[in-house]
Design an enzyme around this catalytic site. Structure first.
Site, PDB file in Angstrom:
ATOM      1  N   TYR A  84      21.603  21.747  76.377  1.00 60.72           N
ATOM      2  CA  TYR A  84      23.015  22.061  76.192  1.00 60.72           C
ATOM      3  C   TYR A  84      23.288  23.543  75.994  1.00 60.72           C
ATOM      4  CZ  TYR A  84      23.384  17.049  74.993  1.00 60.72           C
ATOM      5  OH  TYR A  84      23.337  15.683  75.001  1.00 60.72           O
TER       6      TYR A  84
ATOM      7  N   GLU B  95      34.585   7.728  64.253  1.00 60.82           N
ATOM      8  CA  GLU B  95      33.151   7.897  64.456  1.00 60.82           C
ATOM      9  C   GLU B  95      32.812   9.377  64.261  1.00 60.82           C
ATOM     10  OE1 GLU B  95      32.488   6.353  68.374  1.00 60.82           O
ATOM     11  OE2 GLU B  95      33.338   4.396  67.883  1.00 60.82           O
TER      12      GLU B  95
ATOM     13  N   GLY C 154      30.213  10.949  64.197  1.00 58.56           N
ATOM     14  CA  GLY C 154      29.134  11.465  65.026  1.00 58.56           C
ATOM     15  C   GLY C 154      28.108  12.219  64.214  1.00 58.56           C
ATOM     16  N   ARG C 155      27.752  13.408  64.684  1.00 57.02           N
ATOM     17  CA  ARG C 155      26.698  14.201  64.045  1.00 57.02           C
ATOM     18  C   ARG C 155      27.093  14.723  62.668  1.00 57.02           C
ATOM     19  NH1 ARG C 155      26.099  18.503  68.475  1.00 57.02           N
ATOM     20  NH2 ARG C 155      27.056  16.827  69.664  1.00 57.02           N
TER      21      ARG C 155
ATOM     22  N   CYS D  88       4.416  24.538  77.686  1.00 53.78           N
ATOM     23  CA  CYS D  88       4.186  25.296  78.908  1.00 53.78           C
ATOM     24  C   CYS D  88       5.460  25.292  79.740  1.00 53.78           C
ATOM     25  CB  CYS D  88       3.016  24.683  79.680  1.00 53.78           C
ATOM     26  SG  CYS D  88       2.436  25.710  81.027  1.00 53.78           S
ATOM     27  N   GLU D  89       6.451  26.006  79.239  1.00 51.68           N
ATOM     28  CA  GLU D  89       7.780  26.016  79.841  1.00 51.68           C
ATOM     29  C   GLU D  89       8.503  27.259  79.329  1.00 51.68           C
ATOM     30  OE1 GLU D  89      10.514  24.437  82.386  1.00 51.68           O
ATOM     31  OE2 GLU D  89       8.773  23.248  81.786  1.00 51.68           O
TER      32      GLU D  89
END
Length: 461
Positions: A362, A318, A320-321, A389-390
């Site tokens: 992450y 697999e 994955g990305r 707004c963070e």
């Protein structure tokens, strides 16, 4: 990192950047292994993908927008198939999934793993043959398992004793004998972020090898005789560059396979070693080529099978990305540029954590380039931030951009094909971007951008 009252993301105060980041000789130059294979600067200085300029993409589809280099995606499928010609290669549906991508990977002969009923629905709607689908998940519902059985999903990766009970009852009711793999937690600490390391003991996935649960689960399935146990499944994490973890994992899971053989006289014919191979997000990342990964993994499996006197099983991987991640970049428009008292320059774009949560979630690192033009200005260390707004709404923590970057410029962030659109949100009621696939100089919308009407359609008042 120095302590800072505003938190860790502000602890690296000043305009130095991380130790690995170097001032570029040419701020307009692209680092090739970060970008889709068909991205380059055109004669006008702007980025182009497969011959189509990003200014044209922005004019037609707006920003922010995810841009998929279709031939890049297909070529990565072929690279893995050439490297693993005898293995089953599963595309990670959770990385990014839509019907168009399902059709692409199906046409390239890939398998597909899904981990929810929704992903299964998209896989089927996109035309993936159900026998080429693997169904993951630590808490599959009765409805999800029922649908998997009814459509003929090729492999169900069972994750708990409760799931064995549910699936056995459902299969018995239908007179079916579904093919299953046992997910084994092998106790390997992958060299990756805590939240994407999946084989250490203290986590939610799989049956513990050390505690004996994995052996008990396998013997229970064999003794019950309703489910067809095809093999074992191990997945040690994601964004992995070092294959030594696979060596330990293979040794442990094949030792379990030998225990099963000795206890019941059955040699399981399949083994899924997972994968989660790393990709390049910044110039410090150096992922292995598929043929190198294949050579190492085959050597590991052959050696451990010989040690346990086992026949070599049919192997599944697999990536994955590693297939879709590098094939996509996100295109933004700059809204403001703010120099904060010589401490840092903030370049604000029209997206942010709603289209890429990975930096906040992450502490992921990304790169960026001025995309709409080439610049004669020198490099300036900047932080690319979003519009939310963070204060943690950061897209790229540190990157050298031209010192003359200004509102209206387009900025592109590569390596956003995996876990960006699939983890996107409507934070601050911001609509999620669309996805455009480009091939042979032509663009087509494969996931349309959301509208305010879409937001209000779910609000029943």
């Amino acid at each position: 990192m120095r302590a800072h009252e505003a938190g860790a993301l502000h602890g690296d105060i000043g305009n130095r950047g991380p130790a690995w980041l170097r001032t570029p000789d040419d701020v307009n130059a692209l680092v090739p292994h970060l970008w889709p294979r068909n991205v380059a600067r055109g004669a006008d200085g702007a980025l182009a993908v497969a011959g189509l300029g990003v200014r044209d993409i922005a004019a037609e589809f707006g920003t922010p927008v995810y841009v998929l280099d279709e031939d890049d995606l297909r070529s990565r499928c072929r690279d893995f198939q050439a490297a693993f010609p005898d293995e089953d290669i599963y595309y990670a549906g959770k990385a990014f999934l839509c019907r168009a991508v399902v059709r692409m990977i199906a046409e390239e002969g890939m398998f597909l793993d899904v981990c929810s009923g929704g992903e299964l629905a998209v896989a089927l709607a996109g035309g993936m043959p159900p026998e080429r689908i693997g169904f993951h998940g630590n808490n599959k519902s009765v409805a999800e398992l029922s649908r998997a059985l009814d459509v003929g999903v090729g492999r169900i990766i069972v994750d708990s004793f409760h799931e064995i009970e549910r699936l056995t009852a459902l299969a018995r009711e239908r007179g079916l004998r579904p093919r299953v793999l046992i997910r084994v937690t092998v106790g390997v600490e992958a060299h990756t972020h805590e939240f994407i390391a999946t084989a250490h003991e203290d986590q939610k996935f799989g049956f513990s090898l050390a505690g004996g649960a994995a052996l008990t689960a396998a013997l229970r399935v064999l003794d019950e005789g309703v489910l067809e146990l095809r093999g074992l499944h191990s997945h040690i994490g994601s964004q992995i560059f070092d294959t030594s973890g696979f060596e330990v994992s293979a040794r442990r899971v094949l030792a379990l396979q030998a225990q099963i053989r000795d206890a019941r006289g059955v040699e399981l014919p399949e083994l899924d070693l997972g994968g989660g191979f790393g990709i390049a997000y910044t110039s410090q990342d150096d992922p292995a080529a598929p043929h190198d990964l294949a050579k190492r993994l085959r050597k590991i499996v052959d050696s451990e099978c010989a040690a346990e006197r086992l026949l070599t099983p049919q192997l599944s991987i697999e990536p994955g990305r590693a297939i879709v991640g590098p094939a996509v970049f996100t295109l933004y428009e700059v809204g403001t540029v703010k120099d904060v008292d010589g401490i840092r320059t903030y370049v604000s774009v029209d997206g942010g954590m709603s289209d890429n949560i990975r930096t906040a979630l992450y502490d992921a690192s990304y790169s960026a380039s001025l995309a709409s033009r080439a610049s004669p200005a020198g490099p300036m260390l900047a932080r690319v931030v979003g519009k939310h707004c963070e204060s943690g709404d950061i897209v790229v923590k540190d990157e050298f951009l031209p010192a003359d970057v200004q509102p209206g410029d387009l900025v592109a962030v590569p390596g956003t094909g995996a876990y960006c659109r699939s983890m996107a949100s409507n934070y601050n009621h911001v609509t999620r971007p669309g996805v455009v696939a480009v091939r042979n100089g032509r663009a087509r919308l494969i996931v349309r951008p959301e509208t305010e009407e879409d937001l209000l359609a779910l609000d029943v008042g």
